[in-house]
Write a protein that holds these residues in place. Sequence first.
Motif, PDB file in Angstrom:
ATOM      1  N   ARG A 226      22.106  21.837  74.833  1.00  0.00           N
ATOM      2  CA  ARG A 226      21.591  22.046  73.470  1.00  0.00           C
ATOM      3  C   ARG A 226      20.268  21.311  73.234  1.00  0.00           C
ATOM      4  O   ARG A 226      19.525  21.659  72.318  1.00  0.00           O
ATOM      5  CB  ARG A 226      22.627  21.587  72.448  1.00  0.00           C
ATOM      6  N   GLU A 227      20.004  20.309  74.039  1.00  0.00           N
ATOM      7  CA  GLU A 227      18.763  19.553  73.875  1.00  0.00           C
ATOM      8  C   GLU A 227      17.574  20.258  74.528  1.00  0.00           C
ATOM      9  O   GLU A 227      16.422  19.882  74.296  1.00  0.00           O
ATOM     10  CB  GLU A 227      18.931  18.151  74.467  1.00  0.00           C
ATOM     11  N   LEU A 228      17.855  21.279  75.348  1.00  0.00           N
ATOM     12  CA  LEU A 228      16.780  22.044  75.975  1.00  0.00           C
ATOM     13  C   LEU A 228      16.248  23.100  75.011  1.00  0.00           C
ATOM     14  O   LEU A 228      16.909  23.458  74.033  1.00  0.00           O
ATOM     15  CB  LEU A 228      17.296  22.732  77.252  1.00  0.00           C
ATOM     16  N   ASP A 229      15.092  23.603  75.305  1.00  0.00           N
ATOM     17  CA  ASP A 229      14.488  24.652  74.487  1.00  0.00           C
ATOM     18  C   ASP A 229      14.997  26.006  74.972  1.00  0.00           C
ATOM     19  O   ASP A 229      14.302  26.744  75.679  1.00  0.00           O
ATOM     20  CB  ASP A 229      12.959  24.576  74.577  1.00  0.00           C
ATOM     21  N   LEU A 230      16.229  26.340  74.572  1.00  0.00           N
ATOM     22  CA  LEU A 230      16.879  27.558  75.040  1.00  0.00           C
ATOM     23  C   LEU A 230      16.719  28.692  74.037  1.00  0.00           C
ATOM     24  O   LEU A 230      16.577  28.464  72.837  1.00  0.00           O
ATOM     25  CB  LEU A 230      18.369  27.310  75.271  1.00  0.00           C
ATOM     26  N   VAL A 231      16.786  29.929  74.549  1.00  0.00           N
ATOM     27  CA  VAL A 231      16.764  31.097  73.668  1.00  0.00           C
ATOM     28  C   VAL A 231      17.997  31.088  72.771  1.00  0.00           C
ATOM     29  O   VAL A 231      17.921  31.305  71.568  1.00  0.00           O
ATOM     30  CB  VAL A 231      16.729  32.398  74.490  1.00  0.00           C
ATOM     31  N   LYS A 232      19.159  30.803  73.356  1.00  0.00           N
ATOM     32  CA  LYS A 232      20.397  30.710  72.590  1.00  0.00           C
ATOM     33  C   LYS A 232      21.193  29.488  73.047  1.00  0.00           C
ATOM     34  O   LYS A 232      21.921  29.542  74.035  1.00  0.00           O
ATOM     35  CB  LYS A 232      21.253  31.966  72.759  1.00  0.00           C
ATOM     36  N   PRO A 233      21.058  28.384  72.337  1.00  0.00           N
ATOM     37  CA  PRO A 233      21.835  27.195  72.680  1.00  0.00           C
ATOM     38  C   PRO A 233      23.333  27.487  72.568  1.00  0.00           C
ATOM     39  O   PRO A 233      23.761  28.235  71.676  1.00  0.00           O
ATOM     40  CB  PRO A 233      21.396  26.165  71.635  1.00  0.00           C
ATOM     41  N   ASP A 272      17.322  31.099  80.013  1.00  0.00           N
ATOM     42  CA  ASP A 272      18.089  29.878  79.756  1.00  0.00           C
ATOM     43  C   ASP A 272      18.726  29.350  81.034  1.00  0.00           C
ATOM     44  O   ASP A 272      18.762  28.132  81.272  1.00  0.00           O
ATOM     45  CB  ASP A 272      19.172  30.147  78.706  1.00  0.00           C
ATOM     46  N   THR A 273      19.223  30.268  81.863  1.00  0.00           N
ATOM     47  CA  THR A 273      19.834  29.852  83.123  1.00  0.00           C
ATOM     48  C   THR A 273      18.807  29.160  84.014  1.00  0.00           C
ATOM     49  O   THR A 273      19.080  28.085  84.586  1.00  0.00           O
ATOM     50  CB  THR A 273      20.424  31.075  83.847  1.00  0.00           C
ATOM     51  N   ARG A 274      17.632  29.753  84.132  1.00  0.00           N
ATOM     52  CA  ARG A 274      16.578  29.150  84.945  1.00  0.00           C
ATOM     53  C   ARG A 274      16.188  27.776  84.418  1.00  0.00           C
ATOM     54  O   ARG A 274      16.002  26.816  85.176  1.00  0.00           O
ATOM     55  CB  ARG A 274      15.361  30.060  84.977  1.00  0.00           C
ATOM     56  N   ARG A 275      16.061  27.672  83.095  1.00  0.00           N
ATOM     57  CA  ARG A 275      15.641  26.397  82.511  1.00  0.00           C
ATOM     58  C   ARG A 275      16.689  25.318  82.738  1.00  0.00           C
ATOM     59  O   ARG A 275      16.375  24.175  83.041  1.00  0.00           O
ATOM     60  CB  ARG A 275      15.371  26.597  81.014  1.00  0.00           C
ATOM     61  N   ALA A 276      17.962  25.692  82.589  1.00  0.00           N
ATOM     62  CA  ALA A 276      19.034  24.716  82.787  1.00  0.00           C
ATOM     63  C   ALA A 276      19.093  24.248  84.235  1.00  0.00           C
ATOM     64  O   ALA A 276      19.262  23.060  84.519  1.00  0.00           O
ATOM     65  CB  ALA A 276      20.368  25.327  82.361  1.00  0.00           C
TER      66      ALA A 276
END
Length: 284
Positions: A226-233, A272-276
């Motif tokens: 949730r702390e990442l800049d995700l499209v859908k936390p 989001d998967t890539r960012r995580a």
Amino acid sequence: MTPDELAEALDRVDYLPDPGLATAAFLALRTHRPLFCEGEPGTGKTSLAVALARALDLPLIRLQCHEGIDAAQALYDWDFPRQLLHLRALEAAGPVDAEAAEASLYARRFLLARPLLRALEEAPCVLLVDEVDRADDEFEAFLLEVLDENAVTIPELGRVAAATPPLVVLTSNRTREVHDALKRRCLYHWLEHPDLAREVAVLRRRLPGVDERLATQVAEAVRRLRELDLVKPPGVAESLDWAAALLALGRTELDAESAALTLGAVLKYREDTRRALSAGVLAG
């Protein structure tokens, strides 16, 4: 009933509110005012209405808002096929008085009650107006009028008023700003994602097979996501899906391998998967 007693009743149906939310729901119940809940998706807004209905042993009536929704979809409509069959039956029986035939077409048995009318007729009940931010301004103004009076006038049948106002829960994901006129007539509560301890408690309550260690690992990982800049936390629903996926695979801990294998249970966008994965926050 007190706010604490309402919180205990919600707890018994596996909804764990914080004190602020329990108080807001209690005040809505006591003052007969709608409760307007805003927050990120997955914070438990819709689930609150479901839990209130179960805790108070009341029927739940749900109006799912969407772009283009109008009064006919929310309030009532006439059953035209049945009216046509009725008219044909009258004609087959012999000479028909036009005025009497027309009046008989608009009897209550030909009325299709949509969620708002059902709530007025069946109250006491819980009326969930879900994702009101998806509707347009015209529908919002119409909804305001109905909730203000807890009544509606059907031209062919007259006025229908709730003997007891329904307990109304409106939800919004804040895809657009809802007008102040509607908010002013409601009690307002912003739902945050639960803190770590409450999210662990939710996981263990809803998934009895999850031990405290795994529940804590999942909750901590979700908080980092949730702390990442995700499209859908991810919300609590995704936490539950993730823990359930791990259980289904027989995993007893959330390590980097099991997190990568089950990431589709918690993140729904490729970006989001890539960012995580690149941030390295899935296990630790």
